[in-house]
Motif scaffolding. Sequence first.
Motif, short mmCIF file in Angstrom:
data_model
loop_
_atom_site.label_atom_id
_atom_site.label_comp_id
_atom_site.label_asym_id
_atom_site.label_seq_id
_atom_site.Cartn_x
_atom_site.Cartn_y
_atom_site.Cartn_z
N ASP A 1 31.33 45.27 29.64
CA ASP A 1 30.95 45.76 30.96
C ASP A 1 29.88 44.85 31.57
O ASP A 1 29.96 44.47 32.75
CB ASP A 1 30.43 47.19 30.83
N HIS A 2 28.90 44.48 30.77
CA HIS A 2 27.81 43.62 31.23
C HIS A 2 28.33 42.25 31.66
O HIS A 2 27.95 41.73 32.71
CB HIS A 2 26.78 43.47 30.11
N GLN A 3 29.20 41.68 30.87
CA GLN A 3 29.74 40.35 31.19
C GLN A 3 30.55 40.39 32.48
O GLN A 3 30.47 39.46 33.31
CB GLN A 3 30.61 39.85 30.02
N PHE A 4 31.31 41.45 32.69
CA PHE A 4 32.11 41.59 33.92
C PHE A 4 31.21 41.64 35.15
O PHE A 4 31.41 40.91 36.12
CB PHE A 4 32.96 42.86 33.83
N HIS A 5 30.21 42.49 35.11
CA HIS A 5 29.35 42.66 36.28
C HIS A 5 28.48 41.43 36.53
O HIS A 5 28.25 41.07 37.70
CB HIS A 5 28.49 43.91 36.12
N LEU B 1 37.74 47.51 41.07
CA LEU B 1 36.72 46.66 41.69
C LEU B 1 37.20 45.21 41.76
O LEU B 1 37.05 44.55 42.81
CB LEU B 1 35.43 46.75 40.89
N ALA B 2 37.77 44.72 40.67
CA ALA B 2 38.28 43.34 40.66
C ALA B 2 39.38 43.18 41.72
O ALA B 2 39.40 42.18 42.45
CB ALA B 2 38.83 43.00 39.28
N ASP B 3 40.27 44.15 41.83
CA ASP B 3 41.35 44.09 42.82
C ASP B 3 40.80 44.05 44.24
O ASP B 3 41.27 43.28 45.07
CB ASP B 3 42.27 45.30 42.64
N ALA B 4 39.79 44.89 44.53
CA ALA B 4 39.21 44.93 45.87
C ALA B 4 38.51 43.62 46.21
O ALA B 4 38.61 43.12 47.35
CB ALA B 4 38.23 46.09 45.98
N ARG C 1 39.77 39.04 36.69
CA ARG C 1 40.73 40.01 36.17
C ARG C 1 40.67 40.07 34.64
O ARG C 1 40.76 41.14 34.04
CB ARG C 1 42.15 39.63 36.61
N ARG C 2 40.51 38.91 34.01
CA ARG C 2 40.45 38.88 32.54
C ARG C 2 39.25 39.68 32.03
O ARG C 2 39.38 40.46 31.07
CB ARG C 2 40.34 37.43 32.04
N LEU C 3 38.11 39.50 32.67
CA LEU C 3 36.91 40.22 32.25
C LEU C 3 37.05 41.73 32.48
O LEU C 3 36.56 42.53 31.67
CB LEU C 3 35.69 39.68 32.99
N ALA C 4 37.72 42.10 33.57
CA ALA C 4 37.98 43.53 33.81
C ALA C 4 38.90 44.08 32.73
O ALA C 4 38.67 45.17 32.19
CB ALA C 4 38.60 43.72 35.19
N ASP C 5 39.93 43.31 32.38
CA ASP C 5 40.86 43.73 31.33
C ASP C 5 40.15 43.86 29.97
O ASP C 5 40.49 44.73 29.17
CB ASP C 5 42.01 42.73 31.19
N LYS D 1 36.46 55.77 29.80
CA LYS D 1 37.78 55.42 30.32
C LYS D 1 37.74 55.27 31.85
O LYS D 1 38.30 54.33 32.41
CB LYS D 1 38.81 56.49 29.93
N ARG D 2 37.04 56.20 32.51
CA ARG D 2 36.96 56.14 33.97
C ARG D 2 36.24 54.88 34.45
O ARG D 2 36.69 54.20 35.37
CB ARG D 2 36.23 57.38 34.51
N THR D 3 35.11 54.56 33.81
CA THR D 3 34.35 53.39 34.24
C THR D 3 35.13 52.11 33.96
O THR D 3 35.06 51.16 34.75
CB THR D 3 32.97 53.33 33.56
N ALA D 4 35.87 52.07 32.85
CA ALA D 4 36.69 50.90 32.54
C ALA D 4 37.77 50.70 33.60
O ALA D 4 38.02 49.58 34.06
CB ALA D 4 37.30 51.03 31.15
N GLU D 5 38.41 51.77 33.99
CA GLU D 5 39.46 51.69 35.01
C GLU D 5 38.89 51.29 36.37
O GLU D 5 39.55 50.61 37.16
CB GLU D 5 40.20 53.01 35.10
N GLU D 6 37.65 51.68 36.63
CA GLU D 6 37.02 51.28 37.89
C GLU D 6 36.78 49.78 37.95
O GLU D 6 36.75 49.19 39.05
CB GLU D 6 35.70 52.04 38.07
N HIS D 7 36.63 49.14 36.79
CA HIS D 7 36.49 47.68 36.77
C HIS D 7 37.75 47.03 37.35
O HIS D 7 37.67 46.04 38.10
CB HIS D 7 36.26 47.18 35.35
N LEU D 8 38.92 47.56 36.99
CA LEU D 8 40.18 47.01 37.51
C LEU D 8 40.26 47.19 39.02
O LEU D 8 40.66 46.28 39.75
CB LEU D 8 41.36 47.70 36.82
#
Length: 230
Positions: free
Chosen positions: A148-152, A200-203, A123-127, A191-198
């Motif tokens: 983005d790279h670190q999250f994935h 994805l993390a939730d799922a 969650r932290r990395l998505a944030d 903005k859209r791709t950033a929000e998709e990280h949240l």
Amino acid sequence: MVDGGRAMGDLETVRLSKRTLKDSAEALIRRALLDGVMKPGEVYSANSLARTLEISNSPVREAMMTLAERGLLELVRNRGFRVVEMTLEDRLEVYELRRLIEVEAVRRVAGLRLSESVATELRRLADMTIVAFGEGGEGLISEYLEADHQFHMYIVDLLGNRRWSDMVERLRDQSRINGFYMHLREAGMVKRTAEEHLALADAIISRDVQRAAEVMDRHLEYARPVPPAE
């Protein structure tokens, strides 16, 4: 008489310093390649880059050899290293491979029972991608892409498969070289791709395998190369 223990300690210090310089040089050159500062098709010598970075030639050459192995540079005998120029066909190949292995990686990770500490870090990395984007979208695109790279990569690393992680990292870098994603801000996609990280993390954390795979598949649409308009 030389103290064997002290001599070995000195040797380890030399090795550590050399490794640190090589890693630092690699990170700086990789960033220049991905941001498009180093131009596709141009040839750069280790000597000239070493002078620019103000470090010795050896760690810079080692860094450039590593980046050549990762498909970002090409060795040009007696001249230096040429920046790889990705054609539309190259980018399509990379995109298709990313869909195959990154969506599957997410599917498998979503099936795991993650610890609370891992879920918190995810969650932290998505944030952090939201933070990098900036409250008003004023963040640097290069900083966003690194978050983005670190999250994935954190997600893929949870599989514990070193070769899988290495393959994903190589493909992600190859898809980004030549500043290919620097257009995302102008296209209004950050903005859209950033929000998709949240999402994805939730799922993943809720172990919703199907939703996680669907989000990741949709998320990769930003990486799909589009043929130039005729």
